[in-house]
Write a protein that holds these residues in place. Structure first.
Motif, PDB file in Angstrom:
ATOM      1  N   ALA A  14       0.670  -1.471   0.247  1.00 14.46           N
ATOM      2  CA  ALA A  14       0.260   0.211   0.312  1.00 14.46           C
ATOM      3  C   ALA A  14       1.063   1.342  -0.419  1.00 14.46           C
ATOM      4  CB  ALA A  14      -1.025   0.096   1.261  1.00 14.46           C
ATOM      5  N   LYS A  15       1.332   1.756  -1.136  1.00 13.88           N
ATOM      6  CA  LYS A  15       1.964   2.804  -1.489  1.00 13.88           C
ATOM      7  C   LYS A  15       1.982   3.450  -2.505  1.00 13.88           C
ATOM      8  CE  LYS A  15       6.334   0.807  -2.578  1.00 13.88           C
ATOM      9  NZ  LYS A  15       7.973   0.835  -2.653  1.00 13.88           N
ATOM     10  N   ASP A  16       1.879   4.324  -2.625  1.00 16.12           N
ATOM     11  CA  ASP A  16       1.976   5.489  -4.146  1.00 16.12           C
ATOM     12  C   ASP A  16       0.700   5.566  -4.358  1.00 16.12           C
ATOM     13  OD1 ASP A  16       4.751   6.039  -3.732  1.00 16.12           O
ATOM     14  OD2 ASP A  16       5.621   4.135  -4.903  1.00 16.12           O
ATOM     15  N   GLY A  17      -0.179   4.872  -3.385  1.00 15.58           N
ATOM     16  CA  GLY A  17      -1.897   5.331  -3.898  1.00 15.58           C
ATOM     17  C   GLY A  17      -2.479   3.814  -4.664  1.00 15.58           C
ATOM     18  N   PRO A  21      -2.363  -4.119   1.703  1.00 13.13           N
ATOM     19  CA  PRO A  21      -2.843  -3.839   3.064  1.00 13.13           C
ATOM     20  C   PRO A  21      -2.191  -3.090   4.226  1.00 13.13           C
ATOM     21  CG  PRO A  21      -1.288  -6.048   2.545  1.00 13.13           C
ATOM     22  CD  PRO A  21      -1.142  -4.694   1.274  1.00 13.13           C
ATOM     23  N   LEU A  22      -2.966  -3.154   5.414  1.00 13.38           N
ATOM     24  CA  LEU A  22      -2.788  -1.645   6.178  1.00 13.38           C
ATOM     25  C   LEU A  22      -2.418  -3.191   7.522  1.00 13.38           C
ATOM     26  CD1 LEU A  22      -5.446   0.682   5.269  1.00 13.38           C
ATOM     27  CD2 LEU A  22      -3.192   0.636   5.353  1.00 13.38           C
ATOM     28  N   VAL A  23      -2.270  -2.267   8.988  1.00 12.24           N
ATOM     29  CA  VAL A  23      -1.970  -2.624  10.208  1.00 12.24           C
ATOM     30  C   VAL A  23      -2.244  -1.356  11.595  1.00 12.24           C
ATOM     31  CG1 VAL A  23       0.006  -3.865   9.893  1.00 12.24           C
ATOM     32  CG2 VAL A  23       0.434  -1.619  10.308  1.00 12.24           C
ATOM     33  N   GLN A  26      -2.994  -2.674  17.107  1.00  9.49           N
ATOM     34  CA  GLN A  26      -3.624  -3.816  18.017  1.00  9.49           C
ATOM     35  C   GLN A  26      -2.922  -4.829  18.278  1.00  9.49           C
ATOM     36  OE1 GLN A  26      -5.038  -2.416  21.057  1.00  9.49           O
ATOM     37  NE2 GLN A  26      -4.154  -0.255  20.508  1.00  9.49           N
ATOM     38  N   GLY A  27      -1.594  -4.718  17.186  1.00  9.64           N
ATOM     39  CA  GLY A  27      -1.876  -6.576  16.608  1.00  9.64           C
ATOM     40  C   GLY A  27      -2.464  -7.145  15.481  1.00  9.64           C
ATOM     41  N   ARG A  28      -3.455  -6.099  14.313  1.00  8.92           N
ATOM     42  CA  ARG A  28      -4.282  -6.510  13.543  1.00  8.92           C
ATOM     43  C   ARG A  28      -3.768  -5.982  12.022  1.00  8.92           C
ATOM     44  NH1 ARG A  28      -9.774  -7.738  16.410  1.00  8.92           N
ATOM     45  NH2 ARG A  28      -9.422  -8.236  17.856  1.00  8.92           N
ATOM     46  N   PHE A  29      -3.920  -7.154  11.583  1.00 10.28           N
ATOM     47  CA  PHE A  29      -3.656  -7.388  10.087  1.00 10.28           C
ATOM     48  C   PHE A  29      -4.628  -6.756   9.537  1.00 10.28           C
ATOM     49  CE2 PHE A  29      -2.050  -8.373   5.692  1.00 10.28           C
ATOM     50  CZ  PHE A  29      -0.351  -7.676   5.557  1.00 10.28           C
ATOM     51  N   TYR A  30      -4.952  -5.652   8.681  1.00  9.93           N
ATOM     52  CA  TYR A  30      -6.210  -5.582   7.731  1.00  9.93           C
ATOM     53  C   TYR A  30      -5.636  -6.102   5.999  1.00  9.93           C
ATOM     54  CZ  TYR A  30      -8.175  -3.465  11.520  1.00  9.93           C
ATOM     55  OH  TYR A  30      -7.894  -3.391  12.995  1.00  9.93           O
ATOM     56  N   LYS A  31      -6.472  -7.058   5.311  1.00 11.31           N
ATOM     57  CA  LYS A  31      -5.838  -7.614   4.346  1.00 11.31           C
ATOM     58  C   LYS A  31      -6.671  -6.923   2.786  1.00 11.31           C
ATOM     59  CE  LYS A  31      -4.012 -11.638   1.385  1.00 11.31           C
ATOM     60  NZ  LYS A  31      -2.917 -12.030   1.572  1.00 11.31           N
ATOM     61  N   PRO A  32      -6.546  -5.771   2.521  1.00 12.07           N
ATOM     62  CA  PRO A  32      -7.850  -6.329   0.978  1.00 12.07           C
ATOM     63  C   PRO A  32      -8.741  -6.949   0.036  1.00 12.07           C
ATOM     64  CG  PRO A  32      -6.592  -4.684   0.107  1.00 12.07           C
ATOM     65  CD  PRO A  32      -5.962  -5.174   1.199  1.00 12.07           C
ATOM     66  N   GLU A  73     -11.039   2.535   5.596  1.00  9.14           N
ATOM     67  CA  GLU A  73     -10.949   3.291   4.412  1.00  9.14           C
ATOM     68  C   GLU A  73      -9.210   2.098   3.837  1.00  9.14           C
ATOM     69  OE1 GLU A  73     -11.639   5.653   3.744  1.00  9.14           O
ATOM     70  OE2 GLU A  73     -13.914   5.908   4.814  1.00  9.14           O
ATOM     71  N   ALA A  74      -9.524   2.509   2.605  1.00 11.18           N
ATOM     72  CA  ALA A  74      -8.642   1.112   2.128  1.00 11.18           C
ATOM     73  C   ALA A  74      -7.427   2.569   1.891  1.00 11.18           C
ATOM     74  CB  ALA A  74      -9.361   1.447   0.424  1.00 11.18           C
ATOM     75  N   SER A  75      -6.232   2.201   1.087  1.00 12.21           N
ATOM     76  CA  SER A  75      -5.131   2.177   1.523  1.00 12.21           C
ATOM     77  C   SER A  75      -5.288   3.470  -0.089  1.00 12.21           C
ATOM     78  CB  SER A  75      -3.882   1.664   1.334  1.00 12.21           C
ATOM     79  OG  SER A  75      -3.983   0.684   0.242  1.00 12.21           O
ATOM     80  N   ASP A  76      -5.885   2.890  -1.222  1.00 14.43           N
ATOM     81  CA  ASP A  76      -5.730   3.821  -1.873  1.00 14.43           C
ATOM     82  C   ASP A  76      -6.920   4.551  -2.240  1.00 14.43           C
ATOM     83  OD1 ASP A  76      -8.095   2.702  -2.554  1.00 14.43           O
ATOM     84  OD2 ASP A  76      -7.581   1.297  -4.308  1.00 14.43           O
ATOM     85  N   GLY A  77      -7.830   4.957  -0.607  1.00 15.46           N
ATOM     86  CA  GLY A  77      -8.799   6.234  -1.172  1.00 15.46           C
ATOM     87  C   GLY A  77     -10.045   6.323  -1.947  1.00 15.46           C
TER      88      GLY A  77
END
Length: 274
Positions: A14-17, A21-23, A26-32, A73-77
């Motif tokens: 998740a970079k450059d729009g 995934p995001l974290v 609280q120790g959780r990983f959010y995978k779209p 909220e997704a990493s790509d906006g």
């Protein structure tokens, strides 16, 4: 507050729009959830696996804990999208060294589209997937001598042949990873790969399950290896997790020879280093 994972070494980042995934803290990983049914397939696998009483309890520890699907909220906006909420495997580490290894001598499987088959077979032949039964997908090592992280470019990693894969596995447990001209010293091999709680013991336990399990076929799945490289820490806390289940199929009572064979080959490389 969600952020881009600092220690992700493979997959969509998740970079450059871009969507990735995001974290949280609280120790959780959010995978779209990936499109074209892959994300839905992976979520279905986690739900099936979590409730499958035929999976031994000691094997469950080799899979990230699954916390369901959540809109975030997704990493790509692009707004709120469904994400699988998983255990963030590296959240408790200070200076983690991480390696992702895709297991199996093929990443395609029966009944895939011709386009997907051609894409897979091209990459499988160009990497060590066909020749070794596994390929290094990415790695990130904390070099204690230089006191900084080292991460080779993805194109360099995917170009590894057998010697490159062997060197990467040696560098992963060395104190001089950044020194290109020196032989990896494997200073941490006995602690990380060896010992009663090291990576080899864990891989052998997973292998023992795959010798008999016929519940699932793990296509294009990875072994994630993590250990602590913080000089202030007393323990390496070597860890093994299986990840990436978008292409898992029902085993239908048949042993998963593709994953099992690749895992045996990978274990042999670890044993040789020890």
């Amino acid at each position: 507050m969600l952020k881009v994972p600092e220690h992700q070494v493979a997959g969509h980042i998740a970079k450059d729009g871009k969507l990735g995934p995001l974290v949280d803290n609280q120790g959780r990983f959010y995978k779209p959830l990936q499109g074209d049914a892959r994300g839905e397939n992976e979520a279905k696998f986690y739900e099936s696996f979590s409730s499958n009483k035929n999976v031994p309890d000691h094997i469950r520890g080799y899979f990230p804990v699954y916390h369901g699907v959540q809109l975030v909220e997704a990493s790509d906006g692009s707004g709120k999208l469904p994400h699988m909420v998983l255990e963030d495997v590296v959240s408790s580490y200070v200076k983690p060294s991480v390696m992702d290894v895709k297991i199996g001598s093929r990443t395609w499987y029966p009944d895939v589209s011709e386009e997907y088959f051609n894409k897979c077979i091209k990459k499988d032949r160009a990497t060590t997937t066909v020749s070794l039964g596994f390929r290094v997908s990415g790695l990130k090592i904390f070099d204690c001598q230089e006191s900084r992280f080292w991460r080779p470019d993805k194109r360099v990693v995917l170009a590894y042949k057998a010697d490159g894969a062997r060197t990467a596995l040696r560098k992963f447990v060395s104190s001089n990873s950044l020194a290109d001209d020196s032989v990896p010293d494997c200073a941490y091999a006995s602690e990380v790969y060896g010992g009663s709680d090291g990576i080899l013991v864990k891989l052998l336990e997973v292998k023992a399950w795959f010798e008999t399990q016929t519940l699932y076929h793990f296509n294009s799945c990875s072994v994630l290896m993590v250990y602590e490289n913080d000089s202030g820490g007393d323990e390496r806390r070597a860890q093994v997790k299986l990840v990436d289940f978008a292409h898992v199929l029902d085993g239908n009572g048949v042993i998963d020879h593709n994953f099992f064979g690749g895992l045996c080959s990978f274990i042999k490389f670890i044993q040789d280093i020890l």
